[in-house]
Design a protein around this motif. Sequence first.
Motif, PDB file in Angstrom:
ATOM      1  N   UNK A 145       0.008 -31.050 -57.783  1.00 31.72           N
ATOM      2  CA  UNK A 145      -0.063 -31.426 -58.776  1.00 31.72           C
ATOM      3  C   UNK A 145      -0.661 -32.637 -58.726  1.00 31.72           C
ATOM      4  N   UNK A 146       0.996 -33.581 -58.756  1.00 33.65           N
ATOM      5  CA  UNK A 146       0.999 -34.907 -58.902  1.00 33.65           C
ATOM      6  C   UNK A 146      -0.035 -35.550 -57.656  1.00 33.65           C
ATOM      7  N   UNK A 147       0.218 -35.052 -57.040  1.00 34.47           N
ATOM      8  CA  UNK A 147      -0.202 -35.845 -55.468  1.00 34.47           C
ATOM      9  C   UNK A 147      -1.295 -35.521 -55.829  1.00 34.47           C
ATOM     10  N   UNK A 148      -2.442 -34.186 -56.860  1.00 36.12           N
ATOM     11  CA  UNK A 148      -3.884 -34.393 -56.616  1.00 36.12           C
ATOM     12  C   UNK A 148      -4.117 -35.048 -57.847  1.00 36.12           C
ATOM     13  N   UNK A 149      -3.775 -35.442 -58.755  1.00 28.30           N
ATOM     14  CA  UNK A 149      -3.940 -36.244 -59.894  1.00 28.30           C
ATOM     15  C   UNK A 149      -3.770 -37.884 -58.962  1.00 28.30           C
ATOM     16  N   UNK A 150      -2.901 -38.450 -58.244  1.00 32.53           N
ATOM     17  CA  UNK A 150      -3.174 -39.580 -58.740  1.00 32.53           C
ATOM     18  C   UNK A 150      -3.475 -40.084 -56.183  1.00 32.53           C
ATOM     19  N   UNK A 151      -4.436 -38.873 -55.796  1.00 30.74           N
ATOM     20  CA  UNK A 151      -5.368 -39.550 -54.479  1.00 30.74           C
ATOM     21  C   UNK A 151      -5.968 -40.617 -54.911  1.00 30.74           C
ATOM     22  N   UNK A 152      -5.950 -41.087 -54.009  1.00 32.78           N
ATOM     23  CA  UNK A 152      -6.694 -42.385 -53.987  1.00 32.78           C
ATOM     24  C   UNK A 152      -5.917 -43.767 -54.705  1.00 32.78           C
ATOM     25  N   UNK A 153      -5.416 -43.939 -55.335  1.00 39.91           N
ATOM     26  CA  UNK A 153      -5.256 -44.615 -56.572  1.00 39.91           C
ATOM     27  C   UNK A 153      -3.584 -45.518 -55.620  1.00 39.91           C
ATOM     28  N   UNK A 202      -0.619 -44.174 -64.983  1.00 37.99           N
ATOM     29  CA  UNK A 202      -2.066 -44.177 -65.429  1.00 37.99           C
ATOM     30  C   UNK A 202      -3.149 -43.075 -65.104  1.00 37.99           C
ATOM     31  N   UNK A 203      -3.001 -42.379 -64.321  1.00 38.17           N
ATOM     32  CA  UNK A 203      -3.930 -41.322 -63.910  1.00 38.17           C
ATOM     33  C   UNK A 203      -3.020 -40.436 -64.233  1.00 38.17           C
ATOM     34  N   UNK A 204      -2.367 -40.412 -64.018  1.00 37.87           N
ATOM     35  CA  UNK A 204      -1.393 -39.120 -64.840  1.00 37.87           C
ATOM     36  C   UNK A 204      -1.307 -39.119 -65.418  1.00 37.87           C
ATOM     37  N   UNK A 205      -1.175 -40.033 -67.057  1.00 35.46           N
ATOM     38  CA  UNK A 205      -0.830 -40.203 -68.500  1.00 35.46           C
ATOM     39  C   UNK A 205      -2.334 -39.638 -68.895  1.00 35.46           C
ATOM     40  N   UNK A 206      -3.970 -40.236 -68.318  1.00 39.81           N
ATOM     41  CA  UNK A 206      -5.194 -39.546 -68.666  1.00 39.81           C
ATOM     42  C   UNK A 206      -5.112 -38.250 -68.236  1.00 39.81           C
ATOM     43  N   UNK A 207      -4.588 -36.927 -67.326  1.00 37.87           N
ATOM     44  CA  UNK A 207      -4.463 -36.056 -66.870  1.00 37.87           C
ATOM     45  C   UNK A 207      -3.836 -35.940 -67.742  1.00 37.87           C
ATOM     46  N   UNK A 208      -2.826 -36.338 -68.130  1.00 41.00           N
ATOM     47  CA  UNK A 208      -1.907 -35.131 -69.477  1.00 41.00           C
ATOM     48  C   UNK A 208      -3.211 -34.913 -70.704  1.00 41.00           C
ATOM     49  N   UNK A 209      -3.454 -36.064 -71.573  1.00 40.86           N
ATOM     50  CA  UNK A 209      -4.577 -36.147 -72.403  1.00 40.86           C
ATOM     51  C   UNK A 209      -5.640 -35.042 -72.129  1.00 40.86           C
ATOM     52  N   UNK A 210      -6.538 -35.719 -71.139  1.00 43.13           N
ATOM     53  CA  UNK A 210      -7.308 -34.735 -70.662  1.00 43.13           C
ATOM     54  C   UNK A 210      -7.381 -33.414 -70.574  1.00 43.13           C
ATOM     55  N   UNK A 211      -6.255 -32.873 -69.981  1.00 42.25           N
ATOM     56  CA  UNK A 211      -6.191 -31.266 -69.297  1.00 42.25           C
ATOM     57  C   UNK A 211      -5.240 -30.591 -70.166  1.00 42.25           C
ATOM     58  N   UNK A 212      -4.163 -31.218 -70.837  1.00 47.18           N
ATOM     59  CA  UNK A 212      -3.365 -30.094 -71.770  1.00 47.18           C
ATOM     60  C   UNK A 212      -3.996 -30.347 -72.765  1.00 47.18           C
ATOM     61  N   UNK A 239      11.253 -51.149 -68.369  1.00 40.14           N
ATOM     62  CA  UNK A 239      11.035 -49.315 -69.392  1.00 40.14           C
ATOM     63  C   UNK A 239       9.800 -49.622 -69.894  1.00 40.14           C
ATOM     64  N   UNK A 240       8.716 -49.187 -69.695  1.00 42.72           N
ATOM     65  CA  UNK A 240       7.480 -48.939 -70.651  1.00 42.72           C
ATOM     66  C   UNK A 240       7.386 -48.045 -71.631  1.00 42.72           C
ATOM     67  N   UNK A 241       7.088 -47.983 -72.594  1.00 42.40           N
ATOM     68  CA  UNK A 241       7.148 -46.841 -73.211  1.00 42.40           C
ATOM     69  C   UNK A 241       5.712 -45.893 -73.506  1.00 42.40           C
ATOM     70  N   UNK A 242       5.815 -44.616 -72.878  1.00 38.69           N
ATOM     71  CA  UNK A 242       4.909 -43.745 -73.220  1.00 38.69           C
ATOM     72  C   UNK A 242       4.358 -42.369 -74.114  1.00 38.69           C
ATOM     73  N   UNK A 243       3.307 -41.718 -74.307  1.00 41.35           N
ATOM     74  CA  UNK A 243       3.488 -40.820 -75.311  1.00 41.35           C
ATOM     75  C   UNK A 243       1.968 -39.549 -74.989  1.00 41.35           C
ATOM     76  N   UNK A 244       1.463 -39.637 -74.289  1.00 42.89           N
ATOM     77  CA  UNK A 244       0.975 -38.505 -73.817  1.00 42.89           C
ATOM     78  C   UNK A 244       0.361 -37.435 -74.973  1.00 42.89           C
ATOM     79  N   UNK A 245       1.496 -36.812 -75.051  1.00 44.14           N
ATOM     80  CA  UNK A 245       1.570 -36.306 -75.721  1.00 44.14           C
ATOM     81  C   UNK A 245       1.563 -36.402 -77.676  1.00 44.14           C
ATOM     82  N   UNK A 246       1.557 -37.175 -78.455  1.00 42.61           N
ATOM     83  CA  UNK A 246       1.534 -37.688 -79.541  1.00 42.61           C
ATOM     84  C   UNK A 246      -0.226 -38.459 -78.565  1.00 42.61           C
ATOM     85  N   UNK A 247      -0.287 -38.666 -78.510  1.00 43.60           N
ATOM     86  CA  UNK A 247      -2.374 -38.620 -78.567  1.00 43.60           C
ATOM     87  C   UNK A 247      -2.622 -37.097 -78.723  1.00 43.60           C
TER      88      UNK A 247
END
Length: 371
Positions: free
Chosen positions: A163-171, A179-189, A276-284
């Motif tokens: 799944x990860x490889x599919x999400x980042x294909x071409x990145x 960023x592609x994985x973050x946006x995928x989480x927001x869009x698909x979960x 270290x960079x903060x991220x929280x797609x679940x909170x979106x």
Amino acid sequence: MTTRRDLLKAGALATAAAVLPRAAFAQQAAAPQTFAPAVGQWRSYQIVTTVEILKPEGQVQAWLPVASFSNPDWFKPGENSWTTNARSAQLVRDPHSGADMLHLVFADGEKAPRVELTSRATSRDWAVDLTRPGKPAPLAAADRARNIASTDLIPTDGIVKATSDKIVAGKAGELEKVRAIFEWIVENTYRNPATRGCGIGDIAALLKSGDLGGKCADLNALFVGLVRAQDIPARDVYGLRVVPSRFGYKSLGANSEIVTKAQHCRAEVFLSEFGWVPMDPADVRKVVLEEPPGKLALDDPKVVAARKALFGAWEGNWFAFNTAHDVALPGFTGPRLGFLMYPQAANAAGLLDCLDPDNFKYVIRASEIAV
């Protein structure tokens, strides 16, 4: 006279502290504004966890998480103190996961096992400017290995890797892939309100089911696993919301001094040009479901603002415990925990249900303090 019930008292707090008026937090939460955390002033918090074992059958033990996580950019753990009628009480660390906890063992026949734990920490809003790469110190080899490793519930091979490889294909490059994985989480979960507690965090099962609903321990674990599958260090940070959002987002803060059910895990990703960079797609997804009036569209201004901010920033209205997975509770011979974010206890029948605080029983109170 000191009695046995008051004898075990440790970790004396270094300075006296005054609890700030709760009304001040209510005023902050009542002033909605664009959700845009920036590097802010340090604020100090206190949480008081009171645990009572209502059915003390056989040997009774308890394990309460304390802050073992530290990031000098935005979170500094403080001191712990407690009162209890336990036979023994000590701060211990699970050597495998690194989780710190207060471990209590009660005497056989103790009719009312009880502990009150007070913990403090200092935090602040934090943001990383992802348009300005730098040269942070690289992760130590052991830290890197730990933060790209598979865990019992977060594998990095099989369906997760595919799944990860599919999400980042071409990145190209870490930032673009993350960023592609973050946006995928927001869009698909989606955030599923029927999920107990914060979820289980079994990401392979989640992907295999095809139903990508859950809560923070599911969705942010999925994010972390997909990032780790690209050999990029990432970690869940397990903790507790403690005060309201100063941006007026009811879904992103604690809106009562009782925070017994305010657990929340966040995520951090280590990028070689930023640290270290903060991220929280679940909170979106939490904003989408819960921010008034509820069930917002992804193009709602509140969602857009949170989506933008939570890729690289977050508020400091939160108390971190640990980044631990596969946690072994000292003195307990049962299975390891996927993570340690709730108080735990066991009697002769085994572990008590940590998601049933009324019958467990435990209460957590939080406040901002002046030190």
